[in-house]
Write an enzyme that holds these catalytic residues in place. Structure first.
Site, mmCIF file in Angstrom:
data_model
loop_
_atom_site.group_PDB
_atom_site.id
_atom_site.type_symbol
_atom_site.label_atom_id
_atom_site.label_comp_id
_atom_site.label_asym_id
_atom_site.label_seq_id
_atom_site.Cartn_x
_atom_site.Cartn_y
_atom_site.Cartn_z
ATOM 1 N N GLY A 153 14.039 12.344 -16.536
ATOM 2 C CA GLY A 153 12.788 12.117 -15.575
ATOM 3 C C GLY A 153 12.323 13.313 -15.163
ATOM 4 N N ARG A 154 11.598 13.178 -14.008
ATOM 5 C CA ARG A 154 10.611 14.174 -13.529
ATOM 6 C C ARG A 154 11.442 15.804 -13.560
ATOM 7 N NH1 ARG A 154 9.071 9.937 -9.888
ATOM 8 N NH2 ARG A 154 11.382 10.319 -9.096
ATOM 9 N N ILE A 155 12.766 15.719 -12.955
ATOM 10 C CA ILE A 155 13.060 17.012 -12.885
ATOM 11 C C ILE A 155 13.812 17.556 -14.022
ATOM 12 C CG2 ILE A 155 15.067 18.458 -11.405
ATOM 13 C CD1 ILE A 155 14.318 16.413 -9.259
ATOM 14 N N SER A 174 18.918 9.301 -21.926
ATOM 15 C CA SER A 174 18.201 8.485 -20.727
ATOM 16 C C SER A 174 18.173 7.051 -21.558
ATOM 17 C CB SER A 174 16.805 9.186 -20.898
ATOM 18 O OG SER A 174 15.866 8.466 -20.199
ATOM 19 N N THR A 233 22.691 19.810 -10.580
ATOM 20 C CA THR A 233 21.632 20.046 -9.233
ATOM 21 C C THR A 233 21.370 18.602 -8.778
ATOM 22 O OG1 THR A 233 19.616 19.953 -10.865
ATOM 23 C CG2 THR A 233 20.588 22.235 -10.047
ATOM 24 N N ARG A 235 23.507 15.096 -7.861
ATOM 25 C CA ARG A 235 24.675 14.710 -7.063
ATOM 26 C C ARG A 235 25.823 14.941 -7.525
ATOM 27 N NH1 ARG A 235 20.810 14.979 -4.223
ATOM 28 N NH2 ARG A 235 20.053 13.313 -2.864
ATOM 29 N N GLU A 264 30.150 16.488 0.304
ATOM 30 C CA GLU A 264 29.260 17.494 0.971
ATOM 31 C C GLU A 264 29.290 17.315 2.343
ATOM 32 O OE1 GLU A 264 25.241 18.399 -0.397
ATOM 33 O OE2 GLU A 264 25.965 18.385 -2.506
ATOM 34 N N HIS A 282 23.362 23.340 -2.313
ATOM 35 C CA HIS A 282 22.338 22.295 -1.947
ATOM 36 C C HIS A 282 21.084 22.950 -1.528
ATOM 37 C CE1 HIS A 282 22.232 17.616 -2.117
ATOM 38 N NE2 HIS A 282 20.829 18.289 -2.547
ATOM 39 N N GLY A 284 18.306 23.087 -4.107
ATOM 40 C CA GLY A 284 17.439 22.702 -4.975
ATOM 41 C C GLY A 284 15.832 22.818 -4.786
HETATM 42 C C1 GLV Z 1 17.936 16.551 -2.797
HETATM 43 O O1 GLV Z 1 19.033 16.627 -3.118
HETATM 44 C C2 GLV Z 1 17.117 15.726 -2.978
HETATM 45 O O2 GLV Z 1 17.276 14.509 -3.157
HETATM 46 O O3 GLV Z 1 15.574 15.657 -2.592
#
Ligand code: GLV
Ligand code: GLV
Length: 315
Positions: A153-155, A174, A233, A235, A264, A282, A284
């Site tokens: 996806g985007r990230i 994917s 990065t 979950r 967390e 956490h 990111g």
């Molecule tokens: C961070 O973990 C988010 O989902 O924006």
């Protein structure tokens, strides 16, 4: 109309909302307690929530006037979205604006693992650097390595583009083919097992849901090469963290970079003693650029819904 914000997000979004609405911000340090949250949301027309706020049936039932929940995050696994929808509440998130910051961090973790940043840093601070040595802190170069992304996806795509610029060969897992990414990076879509077996670096960029929860189970993790690096990065719950710790300890993988954890903010104490784990709290999306844009986007989403317009980024 009343809006409740569960934490002091950057001012830019708050001041936009204050022009039209009665805004209350919870500004004590740390996450709001559940009891306080339920009390505060009672008469609200909209709320801005954090990923640390569990917005489940009970919370949703305690806000009968609410029309919009704007999550200050791209992930929305903290919200019972189906239940919110059944109550006519629109849920929004903050995609796009944090993509580059998060992709930067994934690459930073990959490099930190590959080049043993933390070990080197700690050596310096403990005054243990005794001079240049041919075998000091040998790591891995990125050029020509297989970089596998889970989720294109985007990230995931933004991370892959960065990795490609370091000379990595991109593999992706994917549901859907991403032809744009293939064109830009020469990425190849492969099966999950193939990706795990071949990749030198594996980076997770999937949302957490029932399908991805514990996707990297013990059996899947065992497919990784002993020389490989795993970066998360997304979950923590996507990975069998306990088994990953065992593999790191017995050097069944080279290193792992964590920005997210199971359960967390509690961190498994076993992780703290591992030299080949890089641990971040956490962060990111933790840049002024991303956080200001997230603040503005959540505010615009709230305002759109409360003025009867279509929100910019509904989930
Ligand atoms: C961070 O973990 C988010 O989902 O924006
Ligand atoms: C390293 O510092 C080198 O000069 O090769």
């Amino acid at each position: 109309m009343k809006i409740f914000i569960t934490s002091c997000i950057p001012e830019i979004g708050i001041s936009l909302l204050q022009k039209k609405y009665n805004v209350k911000v919870y500004n004590k340090p740390g996450p709001i307690s559940r009891k306080q949250l339920i009390k505060e949301v009672k008469h609200c027309d909209g709320i801005i929530s954090l990923l640390t706020d569990k917005i489940d049936k009970e919370v949703i039932d305690s806000m009968p006037n609410c029309k919009v929940i704007a999550n200050y995050a791209v992930g929305f696994n903290n919200i019972d979205v189906n239940y919110a929808k059944s109550k006519g509440i629109i849920v929004t998130n903050t995609p796009d604006v944090l993509t580059d910051s998060t992709a930067d961090l994934a690459i930073a973790l990959a490099l930190a693992c590959a080049r043993r940043f933390v070990e080197g840093e700690q050596m310096m601070r403990k005054n243990k650097f005794k001079g240049w040595h041919p075998k000091l802190l040998l790591g891995m170069e990125l050029n020509n390595k297989f970089f596998g992304i889970l989720g294109a996806g985007r990230i995931g795509s933004a991370t892959a583009i960065r990795a490609a610029s370091f000379g990595c060969k991109i593999l992706y897992y994917s549901n859907k083919r991403n032809e744009g990414l293939e064109r830009k990076t020469g990425a190849k879509k492969v099966m999950l097992n193939t990706l795990l077996k071949i990749s030198d670096i594996v980076s997770i960029h999937l949302p957490l849901n029932i399908k991805t929860n514990q996707l990297l189970s013990k059996d899947k993790l065992e497919l990784l090469k002993p020389s490989s690096i795993l970066i998360n990065t997304a979950r923590g719950e996507i990975v069998d963290e306990k088994h990953l710790i065992k593999m790191l300890r017995s050097r069944k993988i080279f290193a792992a970079g964590f920005d997210v954890f199971d359960n967390e903010p509690n961190v498994n104490p076993a992780l703290l003693n591992l030299k080949n784990a890089v641990l971040l709290p956490h962060v990111g999306s933790a840049t002024n650029d991303a956080r200001n844009a997230m603040s503005l986007l959540t505010a615009k989403n709230i305002d759109a819904v409360l003025s009867g317009k279509t929100p910019i980024t509904p989930v």
